[in-house]
Design a protein around this motif. Structure first.
Motif, short mmCIF file in Angstrom:
data_model
loop_
_atom_site.label_atom_id
_atom_site.label_comp_id
_atom_site.label_asym_id
_atom_site.label_seq_id
_atom_site.Cartn_x
_atom_site.Cartn_y
_atom_site.Cartn_z
N LEU A 43 0.66 -0.90 0.21
CA LEU A 43 0.12 0.05 0.24
C LEU A 43 0.75 1.21 -0.27
O LEU A 43 0.75 2.35 -0.37
CB LEU A 43 -0.76 0.28 1.26
CG LEU A 43 -1.93 -1.37 1.01
CD1 LEU A 43 -3.16 -0.80 2.79
CD2 LEU A 43 -3.47 -1.16 -0.20
N GLN A 44 1.94 0.82 0.57
CA GLN A 44 2.66 2.80 1.00
C GLN A 44 3.25 2.70 -0.87
O GLN A 44 3.22 3.40 -0.99
CB GLN A 44 4.16 1.76 1.93
CG GLN A 44 5.39 2.92 1.94
CD GLN A 44 6.71 3.27 2.92
OE1 GLN A 44 6.08 1.63 3.06
NE2 GLN A 44 6.63 3.95 2.49
N GLU A 45 3.14 1.91 -1.56
CA GLU A 45 3.98 1.99 -2.37
C GLU A 45 2.96 2.97 -4.09
O GLU A 45 3.35 3.54 -4.24
CB GLU A 45 4.62 0.75 -3.07
CG GLU A 45 6.03 -0.01 -2.97
CD GLU A 45 6.05 -1.37 -3.35
OE1 GLU A 45 8.02 -2.12 -3.46
OE2 GLU A 45 5.25 -2.22 -3.53
N ILE A 46 2.15 1.80 -4.13
CA ILE A 46 0.46 2.12 -4.55
C ILE A 46 0.52 4.14 -3.73
O ILE A 46 0.42 4.52 -5.10
CB ILE A 46 0.33 1.38 -4.46
CG1 ILE A 46 -1.20 2.00 -5.93
CG2 ILE A 46 -1.37 1.22 -3.19
CD1 ILE A 46 -2.36 0.55 -6.19
N CYS A 47 0.56 4.13 -2.80
CA CYS A 47 -0.09 6.02 -2.71
C CYS A 47 0.94 6.63 -2.53
O CYS A 47 0.80 7.82 -3.14
CB CYS A 47 -0.23 5.31 -1.22
SG CYS A 47 -1.77 4.32 0.06
N ASN A 48 2.31 6.51 -2.10
CA ASN A 48 3.31 7.03 -2.51
C ASN A 48 2.97 7.41 -4.16
O ASN A 48 3.86 9.22 -4.84
CB ASN A 48 4.68 5.98 -2.04
CG ASN A 48 4.90 6.64 -0.90
OD1 ASN A 48 4.28 7.24 -0.13
ND2 ASN A 48 6.02 5.96 -0.69
N TRP A 49 2.88 6.64 -5.02
CA TRP A 49 2.72 6.43 -6.53
C TRP A 49 2.01 7.97 -6.77
O TRP A 49 1.92 8.23 -7.76
CB TRP A 49 3.09 5.37 -7.38
CG TRP A 49 3.16 5.64 -8.97
CD1 TRP A 49 4.34 5.83 -9.67
CD2 TRP A 49 2.00 6.12 -9.92
NE1 TRP A 49 3.91 5.89 -10.58
CE2 TRP A 49 2.38 5.78 -10.92
CE3 TRP A 49 0.76 6.33 -9.93
CZ2 TRP A 49 1.88 5.82 -12.30
CZ3 TRP A 49 -0.24 6.35 -10.22
CH2 TRP A 49 0.83 6.44 -11.70
N LEU A 50 1.03 7.28 -6.33
CA LEU A 50 -0.39 8.02 -6.15
C LEU A 50 -0.18 10.00 -6.25
O LEU A 50 -0.19 10.45 -6.85
CB LEU A 50 -1.64 7.73 -5.41
CG LEU A 50 -2.80 6.31 -6.31
CD1 LEU A 50 -3.58 5.42 -5.23
CD2 LEU A 50 -3.04 6.42 -8.10
N LEU A 51 0.56 9.59 -4.97
CA LEU A 51 0.96 11.41 -4.39
C LEU A 51 1.50 11.75 -5.74
O LEU A 51 1.45 13.19 -5.34
CB LEU A 51 0.84 11.55 -3.61
CG LEU A 51 0.54 10.66 -1.87
CD1 LEU A 51 0.93 10.64 -0.80
CD2 LEU A 51 -0.39 12.12 -1.84
N ASN A 52 2.89 11.02 -5.95
CA ASN A 52 3.46 12.28 -7.43
C ASN A 52 3.02 11.27 -8.10
O ASN A 52 3.17 11.77 -9.48
CB ASN A 52 4.47 11.48 -6.74
CG ASN A 52 5.47 11.55 -5.59
OD1 ASN A 52 5.90 12.63 -4.83
ND2 ASN A 52 5.78 10.56 -4.34
N ASN A 53 2.28 11.43 -8.70
CA ASN A 53 1.61 11.43 -10.20
C ASN A 53 -0.45 11.22 -9.84
O ASN A 53 -0.66 10.81 -10.60
CB ASN A 53 1.87 9.86 -10.89
CG ASN A 53 3.19 9.23 -10.49
OD1 ASN A 53 4.24 9.45 -12.04
ND2 ASN A 53 3.50 8.70 -9.56
N GLN A 54 -0.03 12.76 -9.75
CA GLN A 54 -2.01 12.86 -10.38
C GLN A 54 -2.25 14.14 -11.53
O GLN A 54 -2.65 14.82 -11.51
CB GLN A 54 -1.89 13.88 -8.90
CG GLN A 54 -2.35 13.39 -7.57
CD GLN A 54 -4.13 12.66 -7.13
OE1 GLN A 54 -4.41 13.37 -7.30
NE2 GLN A 54 -3.27 11.69 -7.80
N ASN A 55 -2.15 13.30 -12.83
CA ASN A 55 -1.78 13.19 -13.78
C ASN A 55 -2.58 12.98 -14.94
O ASN A 55 -2.82 13.78 -15.97
CB ASN A 55 -0.51 13.86 -14.61
CG ASN A 55 -0.23 11.78 -14.48
OD1 ASN A 55 -0.14 10.78 -14.22
ND2 ASN A 55 1.78 11.76 -14.57
N ASN A 56 -3.24 12.26 -14.05
CA ASN A 56 -4.92 11.77 -14.99
C ASN A 56 -6.14 11.41 -13.89
O ASN A 56 -5.85 11.50 -13.18
CB ASN A 56 -4.42 10.35 -16.11
CG ASN A 56 -3.79 8.82 -14.91
OD1 ASN A 56 -4.64 8.65 -14.70
ND2 ASN A 56 -2.43 8.87 -15.13
N SER A 57 -7.05 11.06 -15.16
CA SER A 57 -8.40 10.81 -13.88
C SER A 57 -8.53 9.84 -13.51
O SER A 57 -8.95 9.40 -11.88
CB SER A 57 -9.23 10.52 -14.79
OG SER A 57 -9.45 9.80 -15.39
#
Length: 304
Positions: free
Chosen positions: A98-112
Motif C-alpha cells: 500500500l505504501q508503494e501505490i500510495c506514494n506513486w499516486l501522491l506523486n502522479n496526479q496527472n490523469n483521471s
C-alpha cells in the motif's frame, strides 16, 4: 514523498526487460483472467514471474486496471464493502505494498484514474487516514475529467455526506450522465432517484423502467430493486411470485439486501410457503456480509 534510501524502481531489475506495451498487455490479461478468482487467492502464482519487470512508472497500468475492475463491479452491483475488499485483494495479489501505490499516486496526479484512486483511498482509509474532504475534492476533480468511477462515487457522496456538500440535485445529474452512457450502475442509481425523490420528483413508473433496464443488464441492485417494485406495487402491479424470483436471482449473485428480502418472504410466508430454515439460511448469508437488519433478524430467530 521520495525516499533517498530507496531505489527509484519498485522491483529488482531484470537484464531482459519487456517493452512497456508487452508489460501492459501481460498485466491487463492477468486482470481479465482473474476477475472471477479474487476470493480464491489464485492470482499470485500466475503473475510471480513479471514482478521483477515492473518499473515504478508502470504502476499506471496497475492503477488503470484497478479502476476498471472497480467500475466493472459497480455495474455488476457489488456491495461497496465487497468492492473495497476486492481492491485490497488485487493489490495484495500483485505483491504491491500500500505504501508503494500510495506514494506513486501522491506523486502522479496527472490523469483521471490516478486522481480518482487517490480519492478512493482517502475515502476508505486505504494506506492512509480516512479524509472525506480530500476524497470529495479528488472525486470532483476526476469527475471534471469525465472519470466514470469518480462520477458514480461522487454521486453517492453528495447523497450520503451531509457534512461535506449534500446536494441531491447533483446526485440526480451525475446519475443521468452515467445512465446516458448506458452503465448499469448509473441506470440503477437514476431509478433510485426517481423511486424516492432524490434531486427530482418521485416518478415510480420511471423508477420501475430504469430498474428493469439495470436488471436486464445484470446489475444485482437493479434486480433486487425490480423485485421490490413487484413486491410492493411500485410503478407496476403487485406480483409476489415475480418478486420472489427476482430476489432469488439477486440473492444468488450475492446481493445482501436481496438475501434479506428473500429471507423475509420465507419467514412471513409472503407469496411462498413459510420456511423458517430457508429464512435463517438467507438471513445468515446477508448477515455475514454485514447487513445490520439481517444480523438483527438472525439473532431474533435463533433465540426463538
Amino acid at each position: 514523498m521520495s525516499n533517498n534510501n530507496k531505489t527509484n524502481k519498485c522491483y529488482k531489475l531484470n537484464p531482459k526487460l519487456p517493452s512497456k506495451q508487452q508489460l501492459y498487455e501481460e498485466l491487463s490479461q492477468i486482470f481479465i483472467q482473474n476477475f472471477d478468482k479474487i476470493n480464491k487467492k489464485e492470482i499470485g502464482p500466475t503473475i510471480q514471474n513479471i514482478h521483477e519487470n515492473i518499473f515504478e512508472e508502470d504502476l499506471s497500468i496497475v492503477v488503470d486496471d484497478l479502476v476498471n475492475f472497480y467500475f466493472k463491479e459497480v455495474n455488476e452491483g457489488k456491495d461497496k464493502n465487497e468492492r473495497k475488499q476486492h481492491i485490497l485483494d488485487c493489490i495484495n495479489n500483485l505483491n504491491i505494498t500500500l505504501q508503494e501505490i500510495c506514494n506513486w499516486l501522491l506523486n502522479n496526479q496527472n490523469n483521471s484514474n490516478s486522481i480518482y484512486l487517490l480519492g478512493y483511498f482517502n475515502c476508505h482509509g486505504i494506506g492512509m487516514s480516512v479524509n472525506k474532504q480530500n476524497a470529495f475534492e479528488l472525486y470532483l476533480k476526476a469527475t471534471e475529467l469525465e472519470n466514470n468511477s469518480a462520477q458514480f462515487d461522487l454521486a453517492i457522496l453528495y447523497m450520503d455526506r451531509n457534512d461535506i456538500d449534500n446536494n441531491l440535485g447533483k446526485t440526480f445529474e451525475l446519475s443521468k450522465v452515467l445512465a446516458k452512457k448506458e452503465y448499469p450502475g448509473g441506470i440503477n442509481l437514476l431509478g433510485y432517484c426517481y423511486d424516492i425523490g432524490i434531486g427530482t420528483d418521485i416518478n415510480t413508473q420511471k423508477a420501475f423502467e430504469l430498474y428493469h433496464i439495470a436488471a436486464e443488464l445484470g446489475n444485482s441492485h437493479g434486480i433486487n430493486n425490480l423485485g421490490c417494485c413487484y413486491d410492493n406495487g411500485i410503478g407496476t402491479d403487485v406480483n409476489k411470485q415475480k418478486a420472489i424470483e427476482l430476489y432469488q436471482k439477486a440473492a444468488n449473485l450475492g446481493n445482501d439486501i436481496a438475501q434479506y428480502n428473500l429471507a423475509l418472504m420465507y419467514e412471513c410466508g409472503d407469496g411462498i410457503n413459510k420456511d423458517v430454515d430457508q429464512a435463517i439460511f438467507w438471513y445468515k448469508k446477508s448477515a455475514e456480509q454485514g447487513y445490520e437488519y439481517a444480523q438483527n433478524k438472525l439473532k431474533a430467530l435463533l433465540k426463538e
